[in-house]
Design a protein around this motif. Sequence first.
Motif, PDB file in Angstrom:
ATOM      1  N   TYR B  35      59.738  22.098  47.841  1.00  0.00           N
ATOM      2  CA  TYR B  35      60.730  21.132  47.415  1.00  0.00           C
ATOM      3  C   TYR B  35      62.106  21.581  47.910  1.00  0.00           C
ATOM      4  O   TYR B  35      62.388  22.778  48.013  1.00  0.00           O
ATOM      5  CB  TYR B  35      60.815  21.062  45.885  1.00  0.00           C
ATOM      6  N   GLN B  37      66.087  21.139  46.745  1.00  0.00           N
ATOM      7  CA  GLN B  37      66.928  20.679  45.642  1.00  0.00           C
ATOM      8  C   GLN B  37      68.390  20.952  45.968  1.00  0.00           C
ATOM      9  O   GLN B  37      68.799  22.114  46.075  1.00  0.00           O
ATOM     10  CB  GLN B  37      66.545  21.359  44.328  1.00  0.00           C
ATOM     11  N   PRO B  43      64.623  17.955  42.249  1.00  0.00           N
ATOM     12  CA  PRO B  43      63.846  18.476  43.382  1.00  0.00           C
ATOM     13  C   PRO B  43      63.217  17.338  44.167  1.00  0.00           C
ATOM     14  O   PRO B  43      62.707  16.372  43.594  1.00  0.00           O
ATOM     15  CB  PRO B  43      62.766  19.333  42.704  1.00  0.00           C
ATOM     16  N   MET B  88      68.785  24.618  47.489  1.00  0.00           N
ATOM     17  CA  MET B  88      67.787  25.511  46.907  1.00  0.00           C
ATOM     18  C   MET B  88      66.421  25.006  47.371  1.00  0.00           C
ATOM     19  O   MET B  88      66.144  23.800  47.297  1.00  0.00           O
ATOM     20  CB  MET B  88      67.865  25.472  45.379  1.00  0.00           C
ATOM     21  N   LEU B  90      62.466  25.288  46.688  1.00  0.00           N
ATOM     22  CA  LEU B  90      61.537  25.696  45.637  1.00  0.00           C
ATOM     23  C   LEU B  90      60.109  25.599  46.138  1.00  0.00           C
ATOM     24  O   LEU B  90      59.713  24.598  46.733  1.00  0.00           O
ATOM     25  CB  LEU B  90      61.694  24.792  44.415  1.00  0.00           C
ATOM     26  N   GLY B 107      58.260  28.869  41.746  1.00  0.00           N
ATOM     27  CA  GLY B 107      58.932  30.129  41.996  1.00  0.00           C
ATOM     28  C   GLY B 107      60.405  30.023  41.642  1.00  0.00           C
ATOM     29  O   GLY B 107      60.888  28.944  41.274  1.00  0.00           O
ATOM     30  N   PRO B 108      61.144  31.119  41.775  1.00  0.00           N
ATOM     31  CA  PRO B 108      62.560  31.121  41.402  1.00  0.00           C
ATOM     32  C   PRO B 108      63.457  30.417  42.403  1.00  0.00           C
ATOM     33  O   PRO B 108      64.611  30.130  42.105  1.00  0.00           O
ATOM     34  CB  PRO B 108      62.892  32.607  41.322  1.00  0.00           C
ATOM     35  N   ARG B 111      67.943  30.156  47.755  1.00  0.00           N
ATOM     36  CA  ARG B 111      69.154  29.372  48.016  1.00  0.00           C
ATOM     37  C   ARG B 111      69.596  29.616  49.448  1.00  0.00           C
ATOM     38  O   ARG B 111      69.864  30.756  49.839  1.00  0.00           O
ATOM     39  CB  ARG B 111      70.269  29.754  47.048  1.00  0.00           C
TER      40      ARG B 111
END
Lengths: 112, 115
Positions: B35, B37, B43, B88, B90, B107-108, B111
């Motif tokens: 994704y 975002q 997202p 970001m 993802l 996941g975290p 960026r």
Amino acid sequence: LAKTTQPISMDSYEGQEVNITCSHNNIATNDYITWYQQFPSQGPRFIIQGYKTKVTNEVASLFIPADRKSSTLSLPRVSLSDTAVYYCLVGPQGTGRRALTFGSGTRLQVQP
Amino acid sequence: DAMVIQNPRYQVTQFGKPVTLSCSQTLNHNVMYWYQQKSSQAPKLLFHYYDKDFNNEADTPDNFQSRRPNTSFCFLDIRSPGLGDAAMYLCATSRGVGDYQETQYFGPGTRLLVL
């Protein structure tokens, strides 16, 4: 895929119950309703999923009326740490071959 | 703990310089998603793999490619990053075996900054 509509933002205070409603007028028979929570600079996290009536887990409750055209995520006694964006997703049964689409989400701000 | 890992957490690249983001998972899930975002947005799914079967979203630019060499790893390649690709990114997984709408594990994120 069913389109979802949520309020853009909500404000609350610590200790209050928060209800976030999502509209999904064209939900299909096989669609489930899922809510995710996202904190800043983190990936979304699954909260709860339901098909009809009421579902409750340790984090939240999900209320779905008989016509399933809307759903309400209920967060009991919110704290500051519940400040996040909450996404409502509606999608079909499947084995992962049809991915979901995130709507705009509701930004919840909890004040002390 | 079983999890979805993304490296690096922060990536800086130059305009037009290819960049690769990586994702690994210890959940042994069949499906892996990427994704994008952007700030204050939801997202946006770019593509996903069901095992080795690649599924591209219709509006994903050709500039974005993906590879999944095995079950555990999935890569996002941006061939010529533009300033608008700063976001970001993802990675998520799901089991891919049920008849119900499956939970996605995220996941975290990485960026990406494009200079």
